[in-house]
Design an enzyme around this catalytic site. Structure first.
Site, short mmCIF file in Angstrom:
data_model
loop_
_atom_site.label_atom_id
_atom_site.label_comp_id
_atom_site.label_asym_id
_atom_site.label_seq_id
_atom_site.Cartn_x
_atom_site.Cartn_y
_atom_site.Cartn_z
N LYS A 123 -7.92 1.44 -2.99
CA LYS A 123 -7.79 0.93 -1.83
C LYS A 123 -7.96 2.13 -0.67
O LYS A 123 -8.42 1.79 0.21
CB LYS A 123 -6.34 0.49 -1.88
N THR A 138 1.03 -1.18 0.08
CA THR A 138 0.01 0.03 -0.05
C THR A 138 0.80 1.23 -0.16
O THR A 138 1.53 1.43 0.82
CB THR A 138 -0.95 -0.03 1.21
N LYS A 151 -1.94 4.93 8.48
CA LYS A 151 -1.25 5.18 7.47
C LYS A 151 -1.92 5.30 6.07
O LYS A 151 -1.65 5.98 5.20
CB LYS A 151 -0.31 3.49 7.25
P1 NAD Z 1 6.11 -5.49 7.13
O1 NAD Z 1 6.86 -4.44 7.86
O2 NAD Z 1 5.95 -6.80 7.98
O3 NAD Z 1 6.65 -6.45 5.95
C1 NAD Z 1 7.64 -5.34 5.10
C2 NAD Z 1 9.09 -6.12 4.84
O4 NAD Z 1 9.56 -5.55 3.91
C3 NAD Z 1 9.82 -6.11 6.00
O5 NAD Z 1 10.19 -7.73 6.15
C4 NAD Z 1 11.24 -5.41 5.64
O6 NAD Z 1 12.24 -6.21 6.11
C5 NAD Z 1 11.19 -5.36 4.18
N1 NAD Z 1 11.77 -4.42 3.50
C6 NAD Z 1 11.98 -3.11 3.94
N2 NAD Z 1 12.63 -2.53 3.14
C7 NAD Z 1 13.24 -3.42 2.21
C8 NAD Z 1 14.05 -3.33 1.13
N3 NAD Z 1 14.61 -2.19 0.85
N4 NAD Z 1 14.31 -4.55 0.48
C9 NAD Z 1 13.69 -5.72 0.74
N5 NAD Z 1 12.90 -5.67 1.72
C10 NAD Z 1 12.57 -4.64 2.50
O7 NAD Z 1 5.00 -5.19 6.62
P2 NAD Z 1 3.54 -5.98 6.28
O8 NAD Z 1 2.53 -5.77 7.32
O9 NAD Z 1 3.94 -7.27 5.54
O10 NAD Z 1 2.93 -4.93 5.20
C11 NAD Z 1 3.56 -4.80 3.77
C12 NAD Z 1 2.53 -3.89 2.97
O11 NAD Z 1 1.14 -4.42 2.83
C13 NAD Z 1 2.39 -2.49 3.53
O12 NAD Z 1 2.40 -1.66 2.59
C14 NAD Z 1 1.25 -2.55 4.33
O13 NAD Z 1 0.46 -1.13 4.33
C15 NAD Z 1 0.23 -3.58 3.35
N6 NAD Z 1 -0.70 -4.01 4.06
C16 NAD Z 1 -0.70 -4.69 5.14
C17 NAD Z 1 -1.67 -5.19 5.86
C18 NAD Z 1 -1.66 -5.73 7.06
O14 NAD Z 1 -2.50 -6.32 7.82
N7 NAD Z 1 -0.30 -6.21 7.65
C19 NAD Z 1 -2.94 -5.12 5.23
C20 NAD Z 1 -3.09 -4.89 3.85
C21 NAD Z 1 -1.94 -4.28 3.30
#
Ligand code: NAD
Length: 290
Positions: free
Chosen positions: A162, A87, A237
């Site tokens: 979204k 997102t 966010k």
């Molecule tokens: P998270 O923080 O658990 O995962 C993000 C991952 O990206 C981490 O493992 C981090 O180490 C990795 N990362 C960061 N920078 C990086 C880079 N430069 N290279 C490689 N890896 C890198 O977050 P999440 O909960 O998995 O969410 C991910 C996305 O999905 C976000 O944009 C969030 O808004 C969206 N989202 C989350 C949810 C939820 O319920 N968690 C629901 C819908 C959408």
């Protein structure tokens, strides 16, 4: 298909595992040290993307997405598709898609709803933006990771859908919570309030499916001491992204603006961090008009 998956956090890891389980050849990269069942880890994003038919990203925000795109787009083979499921802000989604298209690639922005539970169960909903050819190439993977994919339009349309959806969600959650708190003060029983509103014109997903009052309506985070669920900071966010988009498109969104300010206060000053976004109800409960 040969798939690269970059960003194996709470959402990305189970999504990648589902693709591997379905028989795809999945190579992953995350800047943190992680391991995911069935996924071969690469030493960098570029190494993972090299030779892949599809590169999927699932990253925290638009700035990180732009940095990762700078690294992986040059490493991708011509005709491959870049599918960003994070997102992020609409401007970053469009910029990265343009960068990919300029390099002879296909691109889809495909944020999801359904949360960590949906990611594990393979029941996410994808909201996708990009050309018909890009969407067609990614669609079989959406079928594995989710239960529904809507092609919303050109690049950025998935992110737009979204944040508009989540702006409605934030606003209606606040409206539902403040109405419950008012009902309390008027001496109205919460169950009666639910019985009336859930079958009247005030009904909504937040009332009917995710009721913020414990013990009322279907099982929800309210029944589990407001453990998320959907954490208040993730709601914040998405609300901030909605207001950023509204600024850049010159759209008047007073309710979205008010919801953003309330969730900001809740998360940053009122211990809302780590609580479900429906914990707005106990917040309102304690307050008066002053
Ligand atoms: P998270 O923080 O658990 O995962 C993000 C991952 O990206 C981490 O493992 C981090 O180490 C990795 N990362 C960061 N920078 C990086 C880079 N430069 N290279 C490689 N890896 C890198 O977050 P999440 O909960 O998995 O969410 C991910 C996305 O999905 C976000 O944009 C969030 O808004 C969206 N989202 C989350 C949810 C939820 O319920 N968690 C629901 C819908 C959408």
């Amino acid at each position: 298909m040969k798939i690269a998956f970059i960003g194996l956090g709470n959402m990305g890891a189970p999504m990648a595992a589902n693709l591997a389980r379905a028989g795809h050849d999945v190579t992953g990269f995350d800047r943190a040290e992680v391991s995911v069942e069935g996924v071969t880890m690469a030493a960098s994003g570029a190494a993972a993307a090299d030779g892949a038919d599809v590169v999927i990203t699932m990253l925290p925000n638009g700035q990180i997405l732009r940095a990762v795109a700078d690294e992986i787009v040059p490493a991708m083979q011509s005709g491959a598709v870049l599918v960003d499921c994070s997102t992020v802000d609409v401007d970053s989604a469009r910029a990265v898609a343009q960068q990919a298209v300029d390099a002879g690639l296909l691109a889809v922005d495909a944020p999801v709803s359904g949360g960590i539970g949906g990611a594990s169960a393979g029941t996410l909903t994808f909201m996708a933006g990009g050309s018909d050819a890009s969407f067609a190439k990614a669609a079989p993977l959406f079928d594995i990771m989710g239960q529904k994919a809507v092609h919303c339009g050109a690049s950025g349309a998935g992110q737009a859908a979204k944040i508009c959806n989540n702006m409605i969600l934030g606003v209606t959650m606040i409206a539902t919570c403040e109405a419950f708190a008012l009902a309390d003060k008027l001496g109205l029983d919460r169950q009666k309030m639910f019985d009336v509103v859930s079958t009247s014109s005030g009904y909504s997903w937040t009332m009917n499916a995710y009721c913020p009052a414990p013990g009322v309506g279907p099982q929800s985070p309210a029944d589990n001491d407001y453990q998320p669920g959907f954490a208040a900071e993730l709601m914040l966010k998405d609300l901030r992204l909605s207001q950023q988009a509204a600024d850049s498109a010159d759209a008047d969104t007073p309710m979205g603006q008010a919801a953003t300010a309330l969730y900001e206060q809740f998360v940053e000053q009122e211990n809302g961090l780590g609580r479900d976004f429906s914990a707005m109800l106990p917040r309102f409960e304690k307050r008066g008009r002053g």
